[in-house]
Motif scaffolding. Structure first.
Motif, PDB file in Angstrom:
ATOM      1  N   ARG A 113      -5.415   6.228   0.160  1.00 41.43           N
ATOM      2  CA  ARG A 113      -5.017   5.428  -1.002  1.00 41.43           C
ATOM      3  C   ARG A 113      -4.569   6.222  -2.214  1.00 41.43           C
ATOM      4  N   ASP A 114      -4.924   7.492  -2.295  1.00 48.94           N
ATOM      5  CA  ASP A 114      -4.682   8.259  -3.513  1.00 48.94           C
ATOM      6  C   ASP A 114      -3.502   9.211  -3.289  1.00 48.94           C
ATOM      7  N   HIS A 115      -2.414   8.974  -3.989  1.00 47.59           N
ATOM      8  CA  HIS A 115      -1.213   9.793  -3.813  1.00 47.59           C
ATOM      9  C   HIS A 115      -1.457  11.241  -4.224  1.00 47.59           C
ATOM     10  N   ALA A 116      -2.435  11.487  -5.078  1.00 44.82           N
ATOM     11  CA  ALA A 116      -2.734  12.863  -5.490  1.00 44.82           C
ATOM     12  C   ALA A 116      -3.267  13.685  -4.316  1.00 44.82           C
ATOM     13  N   VAL A 117      -3.996  13.035  -3.427  1.00 45.49           N
ATOM     14  CA  VAL A 117      -4.521  13.722  -2.239  1.00 45.49           C
ATOM     15  C   VAL A 117      -3.435  13.803  -1.169  1.00 45.49           C
ATOM     16  N   ASP A 118      -2.765  12.707  -0.926  1.00 45.93           N
ATOM     17  CA  ASP A 118      -1.586  12.635  -0.063  1.00 45.93           C
ATOM     18  C   ASP A 118      -1.914  12.947   1.396  1.00 45.93           C
ATOM     19  N   ALA A 139      -6.517  -2.561   5.719  1.00 45.88           N
ATOM     20  CA  ALA A 139      -5.467  -2.829   4.726  1.00 45.88           C
ATOM     21  C   ALA A 139      -4.343  -1.814   4.845  1.00 45.88           C
ATOM     22  N   PHE A 140      -4.710  -0.557   5.066  1.00 45.82           N
ATOM     23  CA  PHE A 140      -3.703   0.490   5.235  1.00 45.82           C
ATOM     24  C   PHE A 140      -2.806   0.178   6.430  1.00 45.82           C
ATOM     25  N   TYR A 141      -3.388  -0.241   7.529  1.00 45.49           N
ATOM     26  CA  TYR A 141      -2.617  -0.571   8.729  1.00 45.49           C
ATOM     27  C   TYR A 141      -1.642  -1.717   8.458  1.00 45.49           C
ATOM     28  N   VAL A 191       4.077  -3.807   7.010  1.00 45.07           N
ATOM     29  CA  VAL A 191       4.993  -4.427   6.051  1.00 45.07           C
ATOM     30  C   VAL A 191       5.993  -3.412   5.528  1.00 45.07           C
ATOM     31  N   TYR A 192       5.516  -2.220   5.220  1.00 42.00           N
ATOM     32  CA  TYR A 192       6.411  -1.171   4.725  1.00 42.00           C
ATOM     33  C   TYR A 192       7.474  -0.826   5.765  1.00 42.00           C
ATOM     34  N   LEU A 193       7.057  -0.654   7.024  1.00 40.57           N
ATOM     35  CA  LEU A 193       8.017  -0.281   8.066  1.00 40.57           C
ATOM     36  C   LEU A 193       9.058  -1.376   8.278  1.00 40.57           C
ATOM     37  N   ASN A 240      -6.922  -9.382   3.318  1.00 43.73           N
ATOM     38  CA  ASN A 240      -7.860  -8.318   2.991  1.00 43.73           C
ATOM     39  C   ASN A 240      -7.855  -8.111   1.476  1.00 43.73           C
ATOM     40  N   PRO A 241      -9.009  -8.151   0.825  1.00 40.84           N
ATOM     41  CA  PRO A 241      -9.043  -7.993  -0.640  1.00 40.84           C
ATOM     42  C   PRO A 241      -8.544  -6.635  -1.117  1.00 40.84           C
ATOM     43  N   ARG A 242      -8.462  -5.647  -0.243  1.00 44.91           N
ATOM     44  CA  ARG A 242      -7.955  -4.330  -0.645  1.00 44.91           C
ATOM     45  C   ARG A 242      -6.439  -4.219  -0.466  1.00 44.91           C
ATOM     46  N   LEU A 243      -5.816  -5.279  -0.014  1.00 48.03           N
ATOM     47  CA  LEU A 243      -4.372  -5.259   0.161  1.00 48.03           C
ATOM     48  C   LEU A 243      -3.711  -5.619  -1.167  1.00 48.03           C
ATOM     49  N   PRO A 244      -2.810  -4.783  -1.694  1.00 47.09           N
ATOM     50  CA  PRO A 244      -2.156  -5.097  -2.968  1.00 47.09           C
ATOM     51  C   PRO A 244      -1.390  -6.415  -2.894  1.00 47.09           C
ATOM     52  N   PHE A 245      -1.341  -7.109  -4.025  1.00 46.92           N
ATOM     53  CA  PHE A 245      -0.651  -8.398  -4.056  1.00 46.92           C
ATOM     54  C   PHE A 245       0.814  -8.255  -3.653  1.00 46.92           C
ATOM     55  N   ALA A 246       1.457  -7.170  -4.085  1.00 47.05           N
ATOM     56  CA  ALA A 246       2.874  -6.980  -3.756  1.00 47.05           C
ATOM     57  C   ALA A 246       3.080  -6.911  -2.249  1.00 47.05           C
ATOM     58  N   ILE A 247       2.134  -6.332  -1.522  1.00 48.72           N
ATOM     59  CA  ILE A 247       2.253  -6.256  -0.065  1.00 48.72           C
ATOM     60  C   ILE A 247       2.028  -7.630   0.549  1.00 48.72           C
ATOM     61  N   ARG A 248       1.095  -8.391   0.001  1.00 46.62           N
ATOM     62  CA  ARG A 248       0.901  -9.765   0.510  1.00 46.62           C
ATOM     63  C   ARG A 248       2.176 -10.580   0.339  1.00 46.62           C
TER      64      ARG A 248
END
Length: 338
Positions: free
Chosen positions: A160-165, A260-262, A267-269, A305-313
């Motif tokens: 989830r953290d882009h800083a870690v990547d 949520a990541f899955y 959706v992204y793909l 999933n509550p951890r899924l961002p609204f934009a992805i929903r």
């Protein structure tokens, strides 16, 4: 392999896979040579280059005893990294780091991560990265302090953290943490994400150093700009599915994050296909993604999933219920990898 009296000490092995990187390799090697940590070796793995990179690798090895050049037929970045790790183990390396042939290290990259990992008694350290096109950003002072991401927070951060990547290149690993099977895992895309997930699972945490220690070069041939073949869709989906199925049972909140990541990856793909002018070449992949997205819309582990961002929903709903409109939106506003 026995180490000879003239073999340089190799506390940290930096592994650089090289394929036709001659335009940028000298800058990369200069930044590695200038590291403030002196107890390192750099293993250059020429992966079937045809542009003069092989000669540059040999020249670096001839001029600096800390550099070692290996050559192999074109086998891919995972095989090149694996060959480098194998050589690092022969040289007795305690720690492993990676660098792409077109990128640059901050001069204190190795020293800062090495200190943090040792001080925290952790087998893993990482830092932020920045991007550049021509000249790299000015190097800010490296911090002496670091933050510990204790398990499972380091796994949450990986997803989830882009800083870690996802990349291997902004991190330092204890040599025993990474196995050859992790690196050469059968994927050509998101192979670094899956390798990191499996390595992070074996660590009790990660030391995070809050500075841009890695400079990632953006150019027409870099991974973020290349048009990706259909295999990339399959590999990225598979990596996310493998991660989702590999969460330890004692961390239910991490399972929620992985779910949520899955779903977000599906959706992204799908959006990545919609934005392309040659979307018809991806009909099979898009059909499979649509099945997964549709099935997950009302699933509390996926689309709800509550951890899924609204934009992805919202994007998932549009993918299923307004595909033509969503395709137009993707093509107008999502410009990368078209």
């Amino acid at each position: 392999m026995m180490l000879g009296p003239d073999t340089p000490r190799c506390e940290v092995a930096v592994i650089v896979p090289v394929h036709n990187g001659a335009a940028y390799l000298p800058d990369c090697l200069a930044a590695i040579a200038a590291q403030s940590l002196h107890d390192f070796c750099c293993i250059l793995v020429d992966d079937g280059s045809t542009d003069g990179s092989a000669a540059l690798c040999d020249e670096a090895a001839a001029n600096d005893p800390r550099f070692v050049a290996l050559h192999q037929p074109r086998s891919g970045v995972s095989a090149a990294r694996t060959a480098g790790v194998r050589r690092a183990r022969e040289l007795g390396a305690i720690w492993l780091a990676f660098c792409d042939a077109d990128d640059r290290y901050h001069p204190d990259f190795l020293r800062t991560l090495h200190h943090a990992a040792q001080d925290a008694a952790l087998p893993l350290a990482c830092c932020r990265y920045d991007t550049f096109t021509d000249a790299p950003p000015a190097d800010a002072a490296a911090p002496e302090a670091y933050r510990v991401l204790a398990a499972p927070a380091h796994l949450e951060a990986l997803l989830r953290d882009h800083a870690v990547d996802y990349g291997l290149w902004n991190k330092l690993y204890a040599a025993g943490l990474l196995t050859e099977e992790m690196l050469d895992n059968g994927l050509a895309y998101n192979e670094d994400l899956l390798a990191n997930w499996r390595a992070f699972l074996r660590a009790k945490g990660c030391a995070f150093c809050d500075f841009a220690g890695y400079h990632y070069r953006q150019h027409a041939e870099s991974a973020t700009h290349r048009a990706l073949p259909p295999q990339s869709i399959d590999d990225q989906r598979r990596a996310a599915a493998l991660i989702r199925g590999d969460v330890p049972a004692q961390w239910p909140e991490l399972q929620q994050t992985a779910n949520a990541f899955y779903y977000e990856k599906l959706v992204y793909l799908a959006s990545m296909i919609h934005r392309r002018a040659d979307a018809d070449a991806y009909r099979v992949q898009l059909g499979e993604l649509n099945i997964g997205i549709t099935a997950g819309l009302k699933d509390p582990q996926l689309g709800r999933n509550p951890r899924l961002p609204f934009a992805i929903r919202a994007a998932a709903w549009a993918t299923v219920h307004a595909p033509r409109l969503w395709r137009r939106i993707c093509r107008k506003f999502l410009k990368d990898r078209q």
